[in-house]
Write an enzyme that holds these catalytic residues in place. Structure first.
Site, mmCIF file in Angstrom:
data_model
loop_
_atom_site.group_PDB
_atom_site.id
_atom_site.type_symbol
_atom_site.label_atom_id
_atom_site.label_comp_id
_atom_site.label_asym_id
_atom_site.label_seq_id
_atom_site.Cartn_x
_atom_site.Cartn_y
_atom_site.Cartn_z
ATOM 1 N N ASN A 148 40.740 31.874 43.139
ATOM 2 C CA ASN A 148 41.381 30.573 43.371
ATOM 3 C C ASN A 148 42.869 30.759 43.659
ATOM 4 O OD1 ASN A 148 38.895 29.367 42.303
ATOM 5 N ND2 ASN A 148 39.671 30.135 40.363
ATOM 6 N N HIS A 208 42.404 38.828 48.232
ATOM 7 C CA HIS A 208 41.859 37.568 48.744
ATOM 8 C C HIS A 208 42.935 36.512 48.979
ATOM 9 C CE1 HIS A 208 37.568 38.143 48.690
ATOM 10 N NE2 HIS A 208 37.456 38.303 47.387
ATOM 11 N N HIS A 215 41.582 43.291 43.831
ATOM 12 C CA HIS A 215 40.592 42.631 44.692
ATOM 13 C C HIS A 215 40.942 41.143 44.863
ATOM 14 C CE1 HIS A 215 36.239 41.899 45.947
ATOM 15 N NE2 HIS A 215 36.626 40.676 45.620
ATOM 16 N N GLU A 216 41.203 40.481 43.743
ATOM 17 C CA GLU A 216 41.467 39.038 43.834
ATOM 18 C C GLU A 216 42.803 38.761 44.516
ATOM 19 O OE1 GLU A 216 38.860 37.595 43.408
ATOM 20 O OE2 GLU A 216 37.783 38.927 42.043
ATOM 21 N N ALA A 274 35.398 37.742 38.448
ATOM 22 C CA ALA A 274 36.664 37.061 38.650
ATOM 23 C C ALA A 274 36.574 36.199 39.899
ATOM 24 C CB ALA A 274 37.793 38.071 38.807
ATOM 25 N N MET A 275 37.518 35.255 40.023
ATOM 26 C CA MET A 275 37.493 34.339 41.167
ATOM 27 C C MET A 275 38.917 34.106 41.656
ATOM 28 S SD MET A 275 35.855 32.439 43.234
ATOM 29 C CE MET A 275 36.764 31.615 44.534
HETATM 30 N N1 BES Z 1 34.867 35.585 45.273
HETATM 31 C C1 BES Z 1 34.331 36.413 44.252
HETATM 32 C C2 BES Z 1 33.790 35.638 43.075
HETATM 33 C C3 BES Z 1 32.396 35.123 43.246
HETATM 34 C C4 BES Z 1 31.319 35.975 43.106
HETATM 35 C C5 BES Z 1 32.149 33.790 43.512
HETATM 36 C C6 BES Z 1 30.032 35.491 43.255
HETATM 37 C C7 BES Z 1 30.873 33.312 43.671
HETATM 38 C C8 BES Z 1 29.800 34.161 43.534
HETATM 39 C C9 BES Z 1 35.391 37.367 43.737
HETATM 40 O O1 BES Z 1 36.397 37.665 44.632
HETATM 41 C C10 BES Z 1 34.680 38.650 43.454
HETATM 42 O O2 BES Z 1 34.280 39.296 44.374
HETATM 43 N N2 BES Z 1 34.504 38.991 42.183
HETATM 44 C C11 BES Z 1 33.784 40.177 41.793
HETATM 45 C C12 BES Z 1 34.689 41.222 41.242
HETATM 46 C C13 BES Z 1 35.176 42.132 42.310
HETATM 47 C C14 BES Z 1 36.193 43.114 41.769
HETATM 48 C C15 BES Z 1 34.063 42.909 42.968
HETATM 49 C C16 BES Z 1 32.776 39.773 40.748
HETATM 50 O O3 BES Z 1 32.832 38.644 40.301
HETATM 51 O O4 BES Z 1 31.959 40.601 40.389
HETATM 52 ZN ZN ZN Z 2 35.879 38.921 46.155
#
Ligand code: BES
Ligand code: ZN
Length: 944
Positions: free
Chosen positions: A332, A368, A364-365, A329-330
């Site tokens: 944004n 952020h 988590h998101e 997930a991201m």
């Molecule tokens: N900011 C990240 C997404 C991301 C991950 C962008 C790798 C670029 C490279 C997001 O907040 C995140 O951490 N996503 C995790 C899920 C989270 C619950 C651990 C993911 O994508 O695994």
């Molecule tokens: Zn993250």
């Protein structure tokens, strides 16, 4: 986990040539020079013969002369056409240092030369542009001016350009799904973090360079667009029937990597979170799986507003489940994007852990939105702070939303023990690490940043106390809102709060403490040795390594600020999580006195809040063993998990006899809680993996079956979806181990349930599906496999697809495994690019698949890295394939693979180094322990 996906723009790789279809340019100007053409006349770092030296870390940074204030971004993506994106951008900037050039980031974009205009904002006069160039290695588009700009001048640079909706799951990309009528439906979405906003529009693509964005997206009338803000107005696109512009409200000040767009035919569901309009979006057929994430999201957004004591600043929050998404997930801002399995929940088909995953990712998101979006790291070096913090807040937020799940107990097995494993290698790295090139930035989205980050923040939360932690945090967020900050800034605000609240001595700062945890590699084992009477102990620290490093250490041994908490058999109290003493780098040996007499145990690191292991003298271990055997509940459940994990890993590192560690596990016969079981089994799985191909496997299997069978009998094969969350987890743990070890009833029951599903379509209960599918496919030959494949193609629920993908890797048919790997890396096979690694991992985890996976990886390295291109960390594939390596031959193969591919390893470099080190560890471990464990097992078998 999906956390290390993003592959970087390979430095020096040739930029993709765009297919510019004539006639589609519409109202935009005709191209004259493209960045590709410029590139050919520009020095690049493609070959070693370039005149330009390879840029150093700093060279990848933009000049500091300009600060962007406002962007106007207009994009018309042809989602259902030739995938071109017609674009227009205006960037308003203020001059901070006098300069005669303007440098932007840009990649895979063609600029229309004669549309490049620079104006002085004050008088709207044109400023003369001399020429421009493109530097592909740094993805810089540099505009040279005829005259120097003086400080404080505000200028606006505008241009038309053309981009392309790629299929690499980064930048602005396209995706498809098949609807219930069997039609292929197109959509487009973005993934910009960390360095791919520049693939959608030219911009100053660094996190600290925040600006306001006014976005307009053109769409065909039957589609919908989404961006960070709400739509202000919609109007027809002039001269293009069937097309409209969605004009968005201007955003708050934010970083480029948080800008996002979606164009789709998705449907949505809405609710209000306080004043915020909260919606979840998915493809129409999946809308019945969207309720849960909406309710978690609404609940948590409001909770975080009060937790951080700062209102969520945007009028809306949209969350979208995408069929193709590189990460999990991201975050944004106002438009959080997910892969389907991380947002959608089906009560009929999702398991308890699928549900926890959804809650966790949503929380988590949302964390952020404050920590990361409102206050952003000044540079990617502080990425760990962002991700570590959000990974810690997952537990706080989910604990609020689902209090019965015991999230705070789960932390240690889920996060802490997991990352201990990685951080015990010599080849680990500090959480805070200098980075420059996009490859390096992408490489630090790893377990150390996320889980060590989360673990040391949790440690801090406990030594500061929650109230102080929250106070410092709120002050920090308010102070740097809409701006960027570094870790030292957070430490400063937390120190102030701690000194106010008296939770840290006035001569100690949070920075003193935390620098040892963020700048040093690894973590300590604290050794507690009591004197003969037991009443005093010497406490020392040393880095914990699975394989002690060579003795000639030139550097001083690392030493941490270690918060010590302790209780004893005299008056067991596991709630005192504030440190009663500190081990410090200045005084590496501490004398603790006032301990009970030698017949009562002591235990350190209450609730395992500290990021360290504890080892005791033999006498104290004996007392703990006895306590566990006699009345284990006296010891806090989290510390029971700690003792399992510490003891088995100390034994693995040669710091505790295996007899002691294995002896401790025998109390498990009475253990009814999930977390100690999980801690024990995940550590024992190492022994099991090492033994798989040895004569000792038989006795080990018998031992493990004897250990798990009472638990298996206790929980039963019957799923109870209304039971306690962790009881459901416990059942899955018992069943999956029992079936894996070949427990006859477990295997037979699985085959029967799978058979009934094949015959009458009777579904398997959600928590049991993974185990039943894997076990049945392992024993079911081609027919079972083909059934699973058909189910996979039909499934409408992402987690069911995932489960089947993993289970198909359980077959023992070598040819099926080989074909399966082929399919995973073939476009159009039915397996999405985002899922190739799931398949690879499943095959590599399988005893007969392991060599197939390793051969595939070695022989097809080029193809694989090309296919995964934009996103997946190749490093993961290497660790999956080599996890069980423990022979000299395997080590040689790995080393020669490393040497042969040195130049093309990219983001996989560290993973190979880690694999080599792990293999060496495993070989050493086999030499040191195999025989001793076999002897111990024989003794147990004979009842000695
Ligand atoms: N900011 C990240 C997404 C991301 C991950 C962008 C790798 C670029 C490279 C997001 O907040 C995140 O951490 N996503 C995790 C899920 C989270 C619950 C651990 C993911 O994508 O695994
Ligand atoms: Zn993250």
């Amino acid at each position: 986990m999906e956390l290390t996906k993003a592959k970087a723009a390979a430095g020096g790789a040739v930029v993709v040539v765009l297919m510019v279809a004539a006639g589609l340019v519409g109202h935009f100007a005709t191209p004259q020079t493209t960045c590709e053409e410029v590139e050919q006349t520009t020095t690049t770092t493609d070959t070693p013969t370039t005149t330009q030296a390879t840029p150093t870390l700093e060279n990848y940074r933009l000049p500091t002369s300009l600060d962007p204030l406002h962007y106007v971004v207009k994009l018309q993506p042809h989602v259902n056409g030739n995938f071109s994106i017609m674009g227009h951008v205006e960037i308003e900037m203020v001059v901070l240092e006098k300069t005669s050039n303007i440098t932007l980031h840009m990649a895979e974009i063609t600029v229309y030369d004669d549309t490049i205009v620079l104006k002085n904002k004050a008088d709207q006069n044109d400023l003369q542009i001399k020429d421009h160039e493109y530097d592909p290695s740094r993805e810089f588009f540099i505009v040279h001016l005829a005259e120097e700009l003086s400080v404080n001048t505000e200028v606006v640079l505008s241009m038309d350009f053309e981009g392309y909706l790629n299929d690499e799951l980064r930048g602005f990309y396209r995706s498809t799904y098949t609807n219930e009528n069997g039609d292929q439906i197109m959509l487009a979405a973005t993934q910009f973090q960390p360095t791919d906003a520049r693939r959608a529009f030219p911009c100053l693509d660094e996190p600290a360079l925040k600006a306001n964005f006014t976005v307009s997206l053109a769409r065909e009338e039957h589609m919908a667009t989404l961006s960070n803000m709400e739509i202000e107005a919609t109007e027809p696109v002039e001269g293009q029937a069937g097309w409209v512009w969605d004009h968005y409200h201007t955003t708050v000040k934010m970083s480029t990597y948080l800008v996002a767009f979606v164009v789709s035919d998705f449907e949505f569901l809405s609710d209000l979170a306080g004043e915020t309009n909260f919606s979840v979006w998915a493809r129409p057929e999946a809308m019945d799986q969207a309720d849960y994430s909406l309710s978690v999201g609404v609940d948590c957004l409001t909770y975080f507003e009060s937790y951080f004591n700062i209102p969520y600043p945007l009028p809306k929050q949209d969350m979208v489940a995408l069929p193709d998404f590189a990460a999990g997930a991201m975050e944004n801002w106002g438009l959080i994007l997910y892969r389907e399995t991380a947002m959608l929940y089906s009560p009929e088909e999702s398991s308890a852990s699928n549900k926890q995953r959804v809650a966790t990712v949503v929380v988590h998101e949302l964390a952020h939105q404050w920590f990361g979006n409102l206050v952003t790291p000044t540079w990617w070096t502080d990425l760990w702070l962002n991700e570590g913090f959000a990974s810690f807040m997952e537990f706080i937020g989910v604990d609020h939303v689902e209090p019965s799940w015991r999230m705070m107990d789960q932390f240690v097995v889920d996060t802490l023990h997991y990352v201990f494993g990685i951080d015990s290698l010599e080849s680990s790295h500090p959480v805070s690490i200098p980075v420059g090139h996009p490859d390096e930035i992408n490489e630090i989205f790893d377990s150390i940043s996320y889980y060590k980050g989360a673990s040391i923040i949790r440690m801090m939360y406990f030594f500061l106390t929650e109230a102080t932690f929250k106070k410092g945090l709120t002050n920090y967020l308010n102070n740097f809102a809409y701006d960027a900050a570094a870790q030292d800034d957070l430490w400063q605000f937390l120190t102030e709060a701690a000194h106010e609240d008296d939770t840290l001595p006035s001569d100690v700062s949070v920075k003193d403490v935390m620098d040892t945890w963020t700048l040093l590699t690894g973590y300590p084992v604290v050794k507690v040795e009591r004197n003969a009477t037991g009443t005093a102990a010497t406490v020392t620290q040393d880095r914990f390594l699975l394989l002690p490093s060579a003795p000639d250490r030139s550097d001083a041994a690392p030493s941490w600020w270690v918060p010590l908490t302790m209780t004893s058999q005299d008056a067991p109290d596991f709630t005192r999580t504030r440190p009663s003493a500190w081990l410090t780098p200045g005084t590496p040996t501490l004398i603790l006195d006032g301990l009970p007499s030698a017949d009562a145990w002591v235990l350190l690191n209450l609730q395992q809040t500290g990021y360290f292991r504890v080892n005791y003298d033999a006498g104290n271990w004996e007392l703990l063993t006895k306590q566990l055997a006699d009345a284990h509940e006296v010891i806090h459940v989290t510390n029971r998990a700690q003792v399992m994990d510490d003891a088995l890993n100390l034994a693995r590192a040669g710091q505790l006899p295996y007899e002691t560690a294995l002896g401790l596990t025998s109390y498990l016969a009475k253990e009814k809680e999930y977390t100690p079981w999980e801690a024990a089994m995940s550590s024992l799985s190492y022994v099991e993996k090492m033994f798989t191909r040895t004569a000792g496997y038989g006795p080990l299997r018998t031992y493990l079956l004897d250990l798990i069978t009472p638990l298996y009998d206790d929980v039963g094969f019957e799923d109870d979806l209304n039971g306690l969350h962790l009881d459901q987890y416990k059942r899955v743990l018992a069943l999956s181990w029992a079936c894996h070890l070949g427990h006859p009833q477990c295997v037979a029951e699985s085959a029967q349930q799978f058979g009934e599903m094949m015959l009458n379509g009777t579904p398997v209960s959600p928590n049991l599906k993974s185990t039943v599918y894997c076990s049945a496919i392992a024993g079911g030959g081609e027919e079972a496999w083909e059934t699973a494949w058909a189910l996979y193609l039909e499934a409408n629920v992402g987690v069911e697809k995932d489960r089947l993908l993993s289970a198909m890797g359980c077959t023992k048919e070598i040819w099926l495994l080989s074909r399966y790997l082929e399919w995973a890396f073939t476009e159009g096979s039915g397996i999405r690019r985002q899922d190739a690694r799931t398949v690879f991992r499943a095959v590599a985890n399988n005893d007969v698949g392991r060599y197939i996976a390793w051969d595939f990886l070695r022989n097809r390295w080029g193809t694989i890295s090309g296919y995964l291109g934009g996103f997946t960390t190749l490093g993961n594939l290497i660790s999956y394939a080599t996890a069980e390596f423990n022979t000299q031959e395997e080590l040689q193969q790995l080393e020669s693979f490393y040497e042969t591919n040195l130049d093309s390893l990219g983001t996989a470099t560290r993973a190979i180094q880690q694999a080599i080190e792990s293999t060496r560890n495993n070989i050493g471990w086999m030499d040191a322990n195999y025989q001793a464990i076999v002897t111990w097992l024989e003794g147990v078998a004979q009842g000695v």
